[in-house]
Design a protein around this motif. Structure first.
Motif, short mmCIF file in Angstrom:
data_model
loop_
_atom_site.label_atom_id
_atom_site.label_comp_id
_atom_site.label_asym_id
_atom_site.label_seq_id
_atom_site.Cartn_x
_atom_site.Cartn_y
_atom_site.Cartn_z
N GLY A 1 4.95 -5.73 -3.42
CA GLY A 1 5.67 -4.63 -2.82
C GLY A 1 5.27 -3.36 -3.52
N GLY B 1 -3.46 6.34 5.15
CA GLY B 1 -3.39 5.54 3.94
C GLY B 1 -3.71 6.42 2.74
N LEU B 2 -2.90 6.33 1.69
CA LEU B 2 -3.08 7.17 0.51
C LEU B 2 -3.58 6.31 -0.65
CD1 LEU B 2 0.28 9.18 0.75
CD2 LEU B 2 -1.93 9.70 1.81
N ASN B 3 -4.73 6.65 -1.16
CA ASN B 3 -5.29 5.88 -2.27
C ASN B 3 -4.91 6.50 -3.61
OD1 ASN B 3 -6.63 3.98 -0.58
ND2 ASN B 3 -8.14 5.56 -0.12
N ASP B 4 -4.99 5.68 -4.66
CA ASP B 4 -4.61 6.15 -5.99
C ASP B 4 -5.49 7.31 -6.46
OD1 ASP B 4 -2.74 4.19 -5.99
OD2 ASP B 4 -3.70 2.92 -7.50
N LEU C 1 -4.66 -5.68 -1.93
CA LEU C 1 -3.81 -5.27 -0.81
C LEU C 1 -3.66 -3.75 -0.78
CD1 LEU C 1 -0.91 -7.89 -0.98
CD2 LEU C 1 -2.84 -7.85 0.61
N ARG C 2 -3.64 -3.15 -1.97
CA ARG C 2 -3.35 -1.73 -2.07
C ARG C 2 -4.38 -0.87 -1.34
NH1 ARG C 2 -2.48 -0.96 -7.79
NH2 ARG C 2 -0.95 -2.60 -7.32
N SER C 3 -5.60 -1.37 -1.28
CA SER C 3 -6.64 -0.57 -0.62
C SER C 3 -6.96 -1.09 0.77
CB SER C 3 -7.89 -0.55 -1.49
OG SER C 3 -8.30 -1.87 -1.76
N SER C 4 -6.18 -2.08 1.23
CA SER C 4 -6.48 -2.67 2.55
C SER C 4 -5.71 -1.94 3.64
CB SER C 4 -6.10 -4.16 2.54
OG SER C 4 -6.80 -4.85 1.54
N HIS C 5 -6.04 -0.66 3.82
CA HIS C 5 -5.29 0.12 4.80
C HIS C 5 -5.54 -0.33 6.23
CE1 HIS C 5 -3.46 2.77 1.98
NE2 HIS C 5 -4.60 3.17 1.50
N ASN D 1 3.26 -2.59 6.36
CA ASN D 1 3.34 -2.23 4.94
C ASN D 1 4.65 -2.68 4.31
OD1 ASN D 1 2.42 -1.25 2.52
ND2 ASN D 1 2.75 0.92 2.99
N ARG E 1 0.86 -1.19 0.00
CA ARG E 1 0.00 0.00 0.00
C ARG E 1 0.89 1.24 0.00
NH1 ARG E 1 -1.82 -0.19 5.42
NH2 ARG E 1 -0.28 -1.81 5.83
N THR E 2 0.29 2.41 -0.19
CA THR E 2 1.04 3.64 0.00
C THR E 2 0.51 4.28 1.28
OG1 THR E 2 1.27 3.92 -2.38
CG2 THR E 2 1.74 5.84 -1.01
#
Lengths: 336, 336
Positions: B167, A190-193, B49-53, B135, A169-170
């Motif tokens: 990653g 958490g930073l979303n796209d 995963l990217r949005s699973s803050h 993260n 994630r970012t």
């Protein structure tokens, strides 16, 4: 003829309550006009990294003589573009271009902005070059200083720092402390796209003993071959059943400690093992985050890292940080 | 009345040449009909995963008694959906549901497919639960076995394994070896959000000595407090100036070694320090990747991990892997 002052911006919804209740002009300017474009830049860096499958050398080297990766250049460009859009940023320097320079804002010159709403930004656009090819988590570090320069200033003038964490994630860890005597606040977002921001934790805080699991992150472990003190420290971590977590990226190593609420990171320095970390772009921003999370961060002499000013952009140093009692124990073992 | 056989699929452009020149029916089926949907699933896991803050416990636990995270459940669901769409998959089991079960394909029953084009899939949807909240890079592991079961078979029947690396980017390391005596092929791909696939390296290969930098990854370092042999090994790494890189995620730790071309990962096992790694979902898929990259992978007794069959889904073991000479030296120090 003076240009118009920037319009007052609304307070972002993701700010912790400590920063929204009667903020000073400085904190108001920081949180409403500087943090939002910086978070957008971190989000864009995350996007840029995601498609950079062929990480390669850009064919140039920065002023420290490091090879520059093409992704370093891309991240630097994104950060510079964000700073250029923000009139509150008077000057900036970065690990890739380590000279403090004025940032020009032709439409809204920074000189027209009240001095307590002007800032100097010091950043490392991509921390962890050695592990980016392996697709390990890397970071972006930003230190924000009051006024027109970071150099020669009391480190308490660094009122904010950000650790952008680029992993699955970012995310970003933000520390804000306006005055030296304040406790400060540390929070994780958490930073979303799509540019939206989510609160992960409004109060990032290291635990107090007793600890369930204890973690250690020994940087430059090879130095233990030369330093009996460092070797003794490593032995004591092993004997006391600490869990090893060391990825070799300063930002993810810090992030792990903050997420677990426990850990100690040790980057020793010696004559034969020169300091690699830059004080302006790495050590001092990390120091602020650690202190605002209730921890302790000391240098290679056991002194608080936020005590001594930064005299030049290329100043380097060591760092030991983590839970206060753990750092004190490390200092005791290393420095007697 | 038999259902129609699946239509022949074109060879994906990202395959290395060794797999496209007169492939056997098994390799053709694997590379054209099974790998593409699996790569799509890995890409979707990256997106999830990217949005699973807010990584949190799902309130259930898997059959091994581990706490399950909500992201574990999401990744398992994505993998299961991909397998359900692929008639070549006769059976599957996973670390989250460790029982080999038939996968039903009502429109195209697997029984109608020739036995040398049927596969059993064993997978760990999310390897690295302990570091996902920080993260850090995590992984998805997939082992693909010829025929209708992975259990009780000669490990050479595991003809392919995939290491999805989640990653800053989503990448995958793929190993394919059809026959025990083949050298095998190991390659790395980049997976984009739009489903496109990029070749990063068609020939992932560990270096031969002399090495420029030597890396070590000591799992379960706390065990060195009890084992003089393990303590001696760690000391020798330090004395010989190896660089420490250990993030505690099996997939990223393997990926680092493959990217650098050097490294040795040691996960010792003892009475007081039970094996944690699952042979079916972790040890054997890693073993295939390491061997196809020209390295060596042995178990906690110093035996090749791909020698002994897997008798049950919950079988566990240790692993030591990396460059051949490094693994042999570790075996010498640990087992005399």
């Amino acid at each position: 003829m003076a240009s118009p002052q920037p319009q007052p911006q609304p307070q972002p919804s993701w700010l912790p309550p400590q920063l929204t209740t009667s903020p000073s002009p400085t904190i108001h300017a920081l949180t409403t006009s500087l943090l939002p474009p910086l978070l957008s830049a971190l989000s864009r860096i995350g996007l840029a990294l995601r498609s950079s499958h062929r990480v390669s050398l850009a064919g140039s080297s920065n002023s420290f003589g490091d090879d520059q990766l093409n992704v370093d250049v891309a991240c630097e460009t994104i950060m510079r573009a964000a700073l250029a859009q923000c009139p509150l940023v008077a000057t900036a320097s970065s690990e890739e271009d380590p000279e403090e320079r004025q940032i020009l804002h032709p439409d809204e010159p920074s000189e027209n902005i009240s001095s307590d709403e002007r800032f100097s930004v010091a950043f490392d656009p991509l921390d962890g070059s050695s592990i980016i090819a392996a697709n390990w988590t890397v970071g972006t570090i930003v230190g924000i200083w009051k006024g027109d320069s970071a150099l020669g200033k009391d480190p308490s003038e660094q009122i904010c720092s950000l650790m952008g964490v680029h992993g699955p994630r970012t995310t970003v860890i933000v520390a804000v402390r306006e005055k030296a005597q304040d406790r400060g606040v540390c929070f994780e977002l958490g930073l979303n796209d799509d540019g939206t921001v989510e609160v992960i934790n409004h109060d990032v805080r290291l635990s107090a003993p007793p600890y369930k699991t204890r973690y250690f992150a020994p940087a430059n472990l090879r130095y233990a071959a030369e330093s009996p003190a460092y070797a003794a420290l490593i032995s004591s971590f092993i004997t006391n059943k600490y869990t090893l977590r060391y990825c070799g990226g300063l930002v993810p190593d810090l992030g792990h400690i903050l997420t677990k609420g426990h850990g100690v990171y040790v980057s020793p320095v010696a004559e034969t093992s020169k300091a690699k970390l830059r004080r302006l772009y790495e050590v001092l921003p990390v120091g602020l985050v650690v202190e605002c999370a209730g921890g302790k961060a000391v240098d290679e002499f056991g002194r608080r890292v936020l005590e001594k000013e930064v005299r030049g952009c290329d100043e380097r140093g060591g760092i030991i940080f983590g839970n206060e009692d753990e750092v004190e124990e490390v200092v005791r073992v290393l420095f007697g």
